[in-house]
Design an enzyme around this catalytic site. Structure first.
Site, PDB file in Angstrom:
ATOM      1  CE  LYS A  52      60.747  14.122 -24.165  1.00 11.33           C
ATOM      2  NZ  LYS A  52      60.397  14.710 -25.443  1.00 11.33           N
ATOM      3  NE  ARG A  93      56.087  11.251 -25.526  1.00  9.77           N
ATOM      4  CZ  ARG A  93      56.816  11.957 -26.407  1.00  9.77           C
ATOM      5  NH1 ARG A  93      57.539  11.353 -27.322  1.00  9.77           N
ATOM      6  NH2 ARG A  93      56.841  13.258 -26.356  1.00  9.77           N
ATOM      7  NE  ARG A 126      59.869  22.608 -30.165  1.00  9.65           N
ATOM      8  CZ  ARG A 126      59.720  21.457 -29.524  1.00  9.65           C
ATOM      9  NH1 ARG A 126      60.776  20.822 -29.040  1.00  9.65           N
ATOM     10  NH2 ARG A 126      58.535  20.938 -29.355  1.00  9.65           N
ATOM     11  NE  ARG A 157      57.416  19.682 -32.640  1.00 10.44           N
ATOM     12  CZ  ARG A 157      57.818  18.837 -31.691  1.00 10.44           C
ATOM     13  NH1 ARG A 157      59.103  18.636 -31.486  1.00 10.44           N
ATOM     14  NH2 ARG A 157      56.949  18.201 -30.950  1.00 10.44           N
ATOM     15  NE  ARG A 198      53.835  18.487 -27.951  1.00 11.79           N
ATOM     16  CZ  ARG A 198      54.701  19.455 -28.272  1.00 11.79           C
ATOM     17  NH1 ARG A 198      54.259  20.626 -28.729  1.00 11.79           N
ATOM     18  NH2 ARG A 198      55.981  19.263 -28.136  1.00 11.79           N
TER      19      ARG A 198
HETATM   20  P1  AMP Z   1      58.152  14.636 -29.459  1.00 15.22           P
HETATM   21  O1  AMP Z   1      58.899  15.193 -30.620  1.00 15.22           O
HETATM   22  O2  AMP Z   1      58.920  13.628 -28.694  1.00 15.22           O
HETATM   23  O3  AMP Z   1      57.578  15.704 -28.587  1.00 15.22           O
HETATM   24  O4  AMP Z   1      56.885  13.839 -30.085  1.00 15.22           O
HETATM   25  C1  AMP Z   1      55.951  14.510 -30.894  1.00 15.22           C
HETATM   26  C2  AMP Z   1      54.659  13.697 -30.993  1.00 15.22           C
HETATM   27  O5  AMP Z   1      54.934  12.428 -31.592  1.00 15.22           O
HETATM   28  C3  AMP Z   1      53.998  13.370 -29.671  1.00 15.22           C
HETATM   29  O6  AMP Z   1      53.190  14.445 -29.180  1.00 15.22           O
HETATM   30  C4  AMP Z   1      53.149  12.160 -30.079  1.00 15.22           C
HETATM   31  O7  AMP Z   1      52.030  12.541 -30.847  1.00 15.22           O
HETATM   32  C5  AMP Z   1      54.110  11.412 -30.997  1.00 15.22           C
HETATM   33  N1  AMP Z   1      54.982  10.493 -30.234  1.00 15.22           N
HETATM   34  C6  AMP Z   1      56.324  10.568 -30.110  1.00 15.22           C
HETATM   35  N2  AMP Z   1      56.799   9.560 -29.352  1.00 15.22           N
HETATM   36  C7  AMP Z   1      55.709   8.823 -28.985  1.00 15.22           C
HETATM   37  C8  AMP Z   1      55.533   7.663 -28.179  1.00 15.22           C
HETATM   38  N3  AMP Z   1      56.579   7.056 -27.586  1.00 15.22           N
HETATM   39  N4  AMP Z   1      54.277   7.189 -28.034  1.00 15.22           N
HETATM   40  C9  AMP Z   1      53.222   7.780 -28.633  1.00 15.22           C
HETATM   41  N5  AMP Z   1      53.312   8.883 -29.376  1.00 15.22           N
HETATM   42  C10 AMP Z   1      54.552   9.425 -29.566  1.00 15.22           C
END
Ligand code: AMP
Length: 194
Positions: A14, A89, A128, A134, A145
């Site tokens: 995404k 989310r 990745r 990361r 996750r």
């Molecule tokens: P992502 O890069 O979208 O996978 O986000 C990485 C991490 O950031 C997630 O595993 C959460 O710890 C935090 N995070 C990102 N977006 C949100 C959200 N909308 N609500 C809560 N935590 C978030």
């Protein structure tokens, strides 16, 4: 003006697709994950408060996340629309987004859900991990996750489906192929109502 949400489990692509799509539509992609990572790297107050959650693969508390999005969406570059990547989310975030958009007299156009076979997700994320390093791309955290997504975010699909906003897109294949599928649908979105 178009307001899109990109939804999908970790590893569904995404983030990549949000950026390509936003570029083509000439509007910003807003990734809450990217904003958190940048804040963690810069050791800001927000970053320090979010870091343990991000590293563990848990969601950052809604209050902190919602406040950050509230500020980001107030920026001028969002006035012609935007693509949200990784927000909302949780149900609480859905409500806050509804309220934010209603206050600006705007509404969500569509929620694109990227669908990828769960077996492929872990492989993609581990791949990745080798490229990006990361902090949350270790196998244990990846599994957490995916679990958190299934428990807290997957239920949002039903909520948005009841509003007729869900557009499912096959997220397998090359990046370009998936982009083409989404753009095809973005075209029909732009032509909608005209
Ligand atoms: P992502 O890069 O979208 O996978 O986000 C990485 C991490 O950031 C997630 O595993 C959460 O710890 C935090 N995070 C990102 N977006 C949100 C959200 N909308 N609500 C809560 N935590 C978030």
């Amino acid at each position: 003006m178009t307001i899109l949400v990109l939804m999908g489990p970790p590893g569904s692509g995404k983030g990549t697709q949000a950026q390509v799509l936003a570029g083509r539509l000439g509007m910003p992609a807003i990734s809450t994950g990217d904003i958190f990572r940048a804040n963690v790297a810069d050791r800001t107050d927000l970053g320090n408060r979010a870091q343990d959650f991000v590293d563990a693969g848990e969601y950052v508390p809604d209050q902190l996340t919602n406040q950050m999005v509230r500020e980001r969406l107030a920026a001028k570059d969002t006035r012609h629309g935007f693509v949200l990547d990784g927000y909302p989310r949780t149900l609480d975030q859905v409500e806050v987004l509804d309220e934010l958009l209603a206050n600006q007299d705007r509404k969500l156009d569509a929620v694109v859900v990227l669908d990828v076979d769960p077996d492929h997700l872990v492989q993609r994320l581990l791949h990745r991990a080798e490229l990006e390093h990361r902090s949350d791309d270790t196998e244990d955290v990846i599994r957490r996750r995916l679990q958190v997504y299934n428990e807290q975010t997957h239920p949002l699909i039903k909520v948005y489906d009841e509003r007729g906003l869900i557009i499912p897109v096959d997220g397998t294949g090359e990046i370009d192929e998936v982009t083409a599928r989404i753009l095809h649908l973005a075209d029909s979105l732009e032509n909608r109502g005209s």
